[in-house]
Scaffold this motif. Sequence first.
Motif, PDB file in Angstrom:
ATOM      1  N   ASP A  16     -95.001  49.541  64.940  1.00 23.37           N
ATOM      2  CA  ASP A  16     -94.783  48.136  64.577  1.00 23.37           C
ATOM      3  C   ASP A  16     -95.311  47.870  63.048  1.00 23.37           C
ATOM      4  N   THR A  17     -96.438  48.440  62.894  1.00 27.76           N
ATOM      5  CA  THR A  17     -96.849  48.402  61.562  1.00 27.76           C
ATOM      6  C   THR A  17     -96.097  48.875  60.612  1.00 27.76           C
ATOM      7  N   LEU A  18     -95.660  50.036  60.648  1.00 27.26           N
ATOM      8  CA  LEU A  18     -94.808  50.599  59.792  1.00 27.26           C
ATOM      9  C   LEU A  18     -93.349  50.016  59.507  1.00 27.26           C
ATOM     10  N   ALA A  63     -95.288  51.575  52.808  1.00 29.26           N
ATOM     11  CA  ALA A  63     -95.430  52.595  53.605  1.00 29.26           C
ATOM     12  C   ALA A  63     -94.817  53.929  53.380  1.00 29.26           C
ATOM     13  N   LEU A  64     -93.488  53.993  53.066  1.00 30.92           N
ATOM     14  CA  LEU A  64     -92.820  55.344  52.757  1.00 30.92           C
ATOM     15  C   LEU A  64     -93.283  55.587  51.454  1.00 30.92           C
ATOM     16  N   THR A  65     -93.364  54.684  50.514  1.00 29.79           N
ATOM     17  CA  THR A  65     -93.936  54.807  49.197  1.00 29.79           C
ATOM     18  C   THR A  65     -95.044  55.637  49.328  1.00 29.79           C
ATOM     19  N   ILE A 104     -96.764  57.196  51.702  1.00 27.31           N
ATOM     20  CA  ILE A 104     -96.733  58.380  52.576  1.00 27.31           C
ATOM     21  C   ILE A 104     -96.229  59.411  51.399  1.00 27.31           C
ATOM     22  N   ARG A 105     -95.246  58.942  50.690  1.00 25.96           N
ATOM     23  CA  ARG A 105     -94.525  60.371  49.894  1.00 25.96           C
ATOM     24  C   ARG A 105     -95.537  60.718  48.630  1.00 25.96           C
ATOM     25  N   ALA A 106     -96.327  59.661  48.185  1.00 18.51           N
ATOM     26  CA  ALA A 106     -97.416  59.832  47.079  1.00 18.51           C
ATOM     27  C   ALA A 106     -98.462  60.752  47.597  1.00 18.51           C
ATOM     28  N   THR A 107     -98.926  60.419  48.848  1.00 17.46           N
ATOM     29  CA  THR A 107    -100.117  61.157  49.505  1.00 17.46           C
ATOM     30  C   THR A 107     -99.631  62.660  49.728  1.00 17.46           C
ATOM     31  N   ARG A 108     -98.451  62.699  50.267  1.00 18.92           N
ATOM     32  CA  ARG A 108     -97.917  64.110  50.690  1.00 18.92           C
ATOM     33  C   ARG A 108     -97.832  64.845  49.448  1.00 18.92           C
ATOM     34  N   ALA A 109     -97.108  64.313  48.127  1.00 19.95           N
ATOM     35  CA  ALA A 109     -97.143  64.995  46.887  1.00 19.95           C
ATOM     36  C   ALA A 109     -98.576  65.400  46.325  1.00 19.95           C
ATOM     37  N   LYS A 110     -99.657  64.397  46.574  1.00 17.63           N
ATOM     38  CA  LYS A 110    -100.837  64.734  45.974  1.00 17.63           C
ATOM     39  C   LYS A 110    -101.544  65.649  46.886  1.00 17.63           C
ATOM     40  N   VAL A 111    -101.345  65.789  47.914  1.00 21.53           N
ATOM     41  CA  VAL A 111    -101.826  66.809  48.780  1.00 21.53           C
ATOM     42  C   VAL A 111    -101.325  68.217  48.453  1.00 21.53           C
ATOM     43  N   ARG A 112     -99.852  68.310  48.228  1.00 22.47           N
ATOM     44  CA  ARG A 112     -99.429  69.483  48.067  1.00 22.47           C
ATOM     45  C   ARG A 112     -99.838  70.092  46.544  1.00 22.47           C
ATOM     46  N   SER A 113     -99.960  69.079  45.797  1.00 22.27           N
ATOM     47  CA  SER A 113    -100.239  69.448  44.281  1.00 22.27           C
ATOM     48  C   SER A 113    -101.816  70.192  44.562  1.00 22.27           C
ATOM     49  N   HIS A 114    -102.796  69.484  45.366  1.00 24.84           N
ATOM     50  CA  HIS A 114    -104.075  70.156  45.377  1.00 24.84           C
ATOM     51  C   HIS A 114    -104.015  71.314  46.155  1.00 24.84           C
TER      52      HIS A 114
END
Length: 54
Positions: A16-18, A25-27, A29-39
């Motif tokens: 419901d929140t998403l 939310a999608l933006t 999530i994508r930004a966080t995934r990219a940051k984690v991949r880079s790390h």
Amino acid sequence: MFGPVASDPTVSRLTDTLATVGGKALTAIRATRAKVRSHVRELAADCIPDADGR
């Protein structure tokens, strides 16, 4: 709530929140995934394969 799998009500609230925040939310999530991949790539720089897969 504290087990290895989210309960049905928890998943329902998340869905419901998403649905209400949509693109934000999608933006996020994508930004966080990219940051984690880079790390992870930085941490494993000597262990990851080259672009050709070796």
